[in-house]
Design a protein around this motif. Structure first.
Motif, PDB file in Angstrom:
ATOM      1  N   HIS A   1       0.782  -1.264  -0.073  1.00  0.00           N
ATOM      2  CA  HIS A   1       0.031   0.025  -0.112  1.00  0.00           C
ATOM      3  C   HIS A   1       1.033   1.259  -0.160  1.00  0.00           C
ATOM      4  CE1 HIS A   1      -3.353   2.952   0.613  1.00  0.00           C
ATOM      5  NE2 HIS A   1      -2.756   3.290   1.937  1.00  0.00           N
ATOM      6  N   ALA A   2       1.994   1.304   0.840  1.00  0.00           N
ATOM      7  CA  ALA A   2       2.770   2.535   0.910  1.00  0.00           C
ATOM      8  C   ALA A   2       3.605   2.671  -0.487  1.00  0.00           C
ATOM      9  CB  ALA A   2       3.997   2.105   1.889  1.00  0.00           C
ATOM     10  N   ILE A   3       4.003   1.562  -1.190  1.00  0.00           N
ATOM     11  CA  ILE A   3       4.300   1.583  -2.581  1.00  0.00           C
ATOM     12  C   ILE A   3       3.337   2.492  -3.612  1.00  0.00           C
ATOM     13  CG2 ILE A   3       5.211   0.523  -4.542  1.00  0.00           C
ATOM     14  CD1 ILE A   3       6.585  -1.340  -2.462  1.00  0.00           C
ATOM     15  N   GLN A   4       2.259   1.937  -3.438  1.00  0.00           N
ATOM     16  CA  GLN A   4       1.034   2.420  -4.193  1.00  0.00           C
ATOM     17  C   GLN A   4       0.752   4.011  -4.065  1.00  0.00           C
ATOM     18  OE1 GLN A   4      -1.938  -0.304  -3.025  1.00  0.00           O
ATOM     19  NE2 GLN A   4      -1.610  -1.728  -4.756  1.00  0.00           N
ATOM     20  N   VAL A   5       0.892   4.293  -2.914  1.00  0.00           N
ATOM     21  CA  VAL A   5       0.617   5.780  -2.334  1.00  0.00           C
ATOM     22  C   VAL A   5       1.951   6.566  -2.817  1.00  0.00           C
ATOM     23  CG1 VAL A   5       0.683   7.338  -0.557  1.00  0.00           C
ATOM     24  CG2 VAL A   5      -0.768   5.405  -0.387  1.00  0.00           C
ATOM     25  N   GLU A   6       3.189   6.067  -2.585  1.00  0.00           N
ATOM     26  CA  GLU A   6       4.208   6.610  -3.130  1.00  0.00           C
ATOM     27  C   GLU A   6       4.513   6.770  -4.434  1.00  0.00           C
ATOM     28  OE1 GLU A   6       8.339   8.284  -3.094  1.00  0.00           O
ATOM     29  OE2 GLU A   6       6.990   8.187  -1.416  1.00  0.00           O
ATOM     30  N   SER A   7       4.159   5.637  -5.181  1.00  0.00           N
ATOM     31  CA  SER A   7       4.318   5.954  -6.657  1.00  0.00           C
ATOM     32  C   SER A   7       3.349   6.628  -7.450  1.00  0.00           C
ATOM     33  CB  SER A   7       4.539   4.492  -7.138  1.00  0.00           C
ATOM     34  OG  SER A   7       3.280   3.664  -6.851  1.00  0.00           O
ATOM     35  N   GLY A   8       2.014   6.610  -6.702  1.00  0.00           N
ATOM     36  CA  GLY A   8       0.663   7.165  -7.163  1.00  0.00           C
ATOM     37  C   GLY A   8       0.179   6.004  -8.396  1.00  0.00           C
ATOM     38  N   ASP A   9       0.539   4.857  -8.167  1.00  0.00           N
ATOM     39  CA  ASP A   9       0.140   3.705  -9.063  1.00  0.00           C
ATOM     40  C   ASP A   9      -0.562   2.571  -8.212  1.00  0.00           C
ATOM     41  OD1 ASP A   9      -0.080   1.824 -10.829  1.00  0.00           O
ATOM     42  OD2 ASP A   9       1.946   1.414 -11.195  1.00  0.00           O
ATOM     43  N   PRO A  10      -1.910   2.469  -8.406  1.00  0.00           N
ATOM     44  CA  PRO A  10      -2.830   1.590  -7.738  1.00  0.00           C
ATOM     45  C   PRO A  10      -2.359   0.190  -8.196  1.00  0.00           C
ATOM     46  CG  PRO A  10      -4.075   2.714  -9.003  1.00  0.00           C
ATOM     47  CD  PRO A  10      -2.854   3.589  -9.134  1.00  0.00           C
ATOM     48  N   ASP A  11      -1.674   0.176  -9.476  1.00  0.00           N
ATOM     49  CA  ASP A  11      -1.631  -1.333  -9.658  1.00  0.00           C
ATOM     50  C   ASP A  11       0.109  -1.572  -9.770  1.00  0.00           C
ATOM     51  OD1 ASP A  11      -3.928  -1.829 -10.633  1.00  0.00           O
ATOM     52  OD2 ASP A  11      -3.707  -0.560 -12.437  1.00  0.00           O
ATOM     53  N   ALA A  12       0.786  -1.017  -8.637  1.00  0.00           N
ATOM     54  CA  ALA A  12       2.083  -1.096  -8.509  1.00  0.00           C
ATOM     55  C   ALA A  12       2.414  -2.609  -8.125  1.00  0.00           C
ATOM     56  CB  ALA A  12       2.669  -0.218  -7.254  1.00  0.00           C
ATOM     57  N   THR A  13       3.574  -2.809  -8.757  1.00  0.00           N
ATOM     58  CA  THR A  13       3.895  -4.374  -8.591  1.00  0.00           C
ATOM     59  C   THR A  13       4.160  -4.659  -7.147  1.00  0.00           C
ATOM     60  OG1 THR A  13       5.293  -4.046 -10.665  1.00  0.00           O
ATOM     61  CG2 THR A  13       5.747  -5.999  -9.354  1.00  0.00           C
ATOM     62  N   LEU A  14       3.941  -6.154  -6.765  1.00  0.00           N
ATOM     63  CA  LEU A  14       4.129  -6.503  -5.529  1.00  0.00           C
ATOM     64  C   LEU A  14       5.658  -6.183  -5.151  1.00  0.00           C
ATOM     65  CD1 LEU A  14       2.890  -8.712  -3.345  1.00  0.00           C
ATOM     66  CD2 LEU A  14       4.535 -10.388  -4.693  1.00  0.00           C
ATOM     67  N   PRO A  15       5.767  -5.963  -3.860  1.00  0.00           N
ATOM     68  CA  PRO A  15       7.147  -5.607  -3.257  1.00  0.00           C
ATOM     69  C   PRO A  15       8.134  -6.689  -3.034  1.00  0.00           C
ATOM     70  CG  PRO A  15       5.958  -5.250  -1.626  1.00  0.00           C
ATOM     71  CD  PRO A  15       4.775  -5.696  -2.879  1.00  0.00           C
ATOM     72  N   TYR A  16       8.224  -7.604  -4.099  1.00  0.00           N
ATOM     73  CA  TYR A  16       8.993  -8.791  -4.079  1.00  0.00           C
ATOM     74  C   TYR A  16      10.314  -8.778  -3.493  1.00  0.00           C
ATOM     75  CZ  TYR A  16      10.599  -7.145  -8.603  1.00  0.00           C
ATOM     76  OH  TYR A  16      10.845  -6.485  -9.752  1.00  0.00           O
ATOM     77  N   TRP A  17      10.822  -7.546  -3.818  1.00  0.00           N
ATOM     78  CA  TRP A  17      12.271  -7.315  -3.197  1.00  0.00           C
ATOM     79  C   TRP A  17      12.340  -7.176  -1.936  1.00  0.00           C
ATOM     80  CZ3 TRP A  17      11.597  -2.850  -0.675  1.00  0.00           C
ATOM     81  CH2 TRP A  17      10.319  -2.007  -1.250  1.00  0.00           C
ATOM     82  N   ALA A  18      11.271  -7.092  -1.116  1.00  0.00           N
ATOM     83  CA  ALA A  18      11.125  -7.038   0.492  1.00  0.00           C
ATOM     84  C   ALA A  18      11.233  -8.398   1.125  1.00  0.00           C
ATOM     85  CB  ALA A  18      10.418  -6.123   0.810  1.00  0.00           C
ATOM     86  N   PHE A  19      11.395  -9.509   0.559  1.00  0.00           N
ATOM     87  CA  PHE A  19      11.344 -10.747   0.924  1.00  0.00           C
ATOM     88  C   PHE A  19      12.354 -11.662   0.516  1.00  0.00           C
ATOM     89  CE2 PHE A  19       7.122  -8.788   0.952  1.00  0.00           C
ATOM     90  CZ  PHE A  19       6.911  -8.688   2.334  1.00  0.00           C
ATOM     91  N   ALA A  20      12.617 -12.571   1.324  1.00  0.00           N
ATOM     92  CA  ALA A  20      13.439 -13.564   0.820  1.00  0.00           C
ATOM     93  C   ALA A  20      12.746 -14.919   0.132  1.00  0.00           C
ATOM     94  CB  ALA A  20      14.511 -14.039   1.904  1.00  0.00           C
ATOM     95  N   TRP A  21      12.705 -15.234  -0.924  1.00  0.00           N
ATOM     96  CA  TRP A  21      12.019 -16.210  -1.688  1.00  0.00           C
ATOM     97  C   TRP A  21      12.698 -17.376  -1.736  1.00  0.00           C
ATOM     98  CZ3 TRP A  21       7.084 -14.934  -2.777  1.00  0.00           C
ATOM     99  CH2 TRP A  21       6.773 -13.606  -2.853  1.00  0.00           C
ATOM    100  N   GLY A  22      11.963 -18.722  -1.833  1.00  0.00           N
ATOM    101  CA  GLY A  22      12.409 -19.996  -1.837  1.00  0.00           C
ATOM    102  C   GLY A  22      13.723 -20.328  -2.871  1.00  0.00           C
ATOM    103  N   GLY A  23      13.343 -19.779  -3.934  1.00  0.00           N
ATOM    104  CA  GLY A  23      14.558 -20.098  -5.031  1.00  0.00           C
ATOM    105  C   GLY A  23      15.898 -19.334  -4.670  1.00  0.00           C
ATOM    106  N   GLY A  24      15.626 -18.113  -4.218  1.00  0.00           N
ATOM    107  CA  GLY A  24      17.033 -17.489  -3.914  1.00  0.00           C
ATOM    108  C   GLY A  24      17.622 -18.041  -2.604  1.00  0.00           C
ATOM    109  N   LEU A  25      17.002 -18.401  -1.738  1.00  0.00           N
ATOM    110  CA  LEU A  25      17.501 -19.109  -0.397  1.00  0.00           C
ATOM    111  C   LEU A  25      18.206 -20.170  -0.862  1.00  0.00           C
ATOM    112  CD1 LEU A  25      14.349 -18.316   2.005  1.00  0.00           C
ATOM    113  CD2 LEU A  25      16.856 -17.451   1.968  1.00  0.00           C
ATOM    114  N   ALA A  26      17.364 -21.318  -1.851  1.00  0.00           N
ATOM    115  CA  ALA A  26      18.187 -22.360  -1.961  1.00  0.00           C
ATOM    116  C   ALA A  26      19.513 -21.935  -2.726  1.00  0.00           C
ATOM    117  CB  ALA A  26      17.344 -23.072  -3.103  1.00  0.00           C
ATOM    118  N   ILE A  27      19.544 -20.660  -3.776  1.00  0.00           N
ATOM    119  CA  ILE A  27      20.846 -20.626  -4.392  1.00  0.00           C
ATOM    120  C   ILE A  27      22.027 -20.236  -3.217  1.00  0.00           C
ATOM    121  CG2 ILE A  27      21.824 -18.844  -5.723  1.00  0.00           C
ATOM    122  CD1 ILE A  27      19.690 -19.275  -7.580  1.00  0.00           C
TER     123      ILE A  27
END
Length: 200
Positions: A20-46
């Motif tokens: 929600h904060a990204i949507q507000v900051e960018s003015g874009d209600p369809d802003a992309t999910l903040p995937y960069w703020a989490f550690a995902w399974g594939g990256g952890l495996a690598i």
């Protein structure tokens, strides 16, 4: 980092308030999910794989595709890579990569553009963690990685078994139980696998 205590990342506790904060900051209600703020399974495996097999990247030039938080690039530097370049198209991800690299005392170069229509980079190893969650992206990533492999560049893929993972084009190298940092995953613990792209 869960299971990778030697790596420090700035991560979010909850996805919805940040999104929600990204949507507000960018003015874009369809802003992309903040995937960069989490550690995902594939990256952890690598990350686990490079900790166990540092020779894969030691003294080599590494390129981290769709880097997100920068986890794979940072793991490569910790394993002794000569250089690491992280590529992502999200401007918030670029900031996160720089911040996280500094937090780990490493320098990571950042490329802020879509590289999938470009020739393979001049590197020795390409890492691709969590690139298979969406059909359109997956359809572009595999041919690019195959072109990379055909140039004699090593390619490692990390993934927790997402729908669009092209397993027939991959050779499994290792599997790890990983604990993701986001409630968006359907299970707290997942099996993250590391693969090599066939051919070349």
């Amino acid at each position: 980092m869960p299971g990778l205590d030697q790596i420090r990342l700035h991560l979010a506790d909850e996805v919805l308030p940040l999104w929600h904060a990204i949507q507000v900051e960018s003015g874009d209600p369809d802003a992309t999910l903040p995937y960069w703020a989490f550690a995902w399974g594939g990256g952890l495996a690598i990350g686990h794989y490079l900790r166990e097999h540092p020779d894969v990247v030691a003294d080599r030039r590494v390129f981290d595709l769709a880097s997100g938080s920068g986890l794979c690039a940072i793991a490569a530097m910790r394993a002794g890579a000569a250089t690491a370049t992280a590529a992502d198209i999200d401007r918030f991800a670029l900031a996160a990569i720089r911040l996280n690299a500094r937090a780990n005392g490493h320098r990571v170069a950042v490329v802020g553009r879509d590289v999938l229509d470009e020739p393979p980079p001049d590197v020795d190893v390409v890492l691709a963690g969590d690139c298979w969650y969406e059909a359109g992206l997956a359809a572009r990533v595999l041919p690019w990685l195959q072109r990379v492999r055909a140039r004699g560049i090593d390619v490692l893929v990390g993934d927790p078994g997402r729908r669009y993972l092209p397993v027939v084009a991959l050779e499994e190298l290792a599997a790890y139980e990983v604990r993701t940092t986001t409630e968006l995953e359907d299970l707290e613990y997942k099996v993250g696998r590391v693969y090599r792209v066939r051919g070349g």
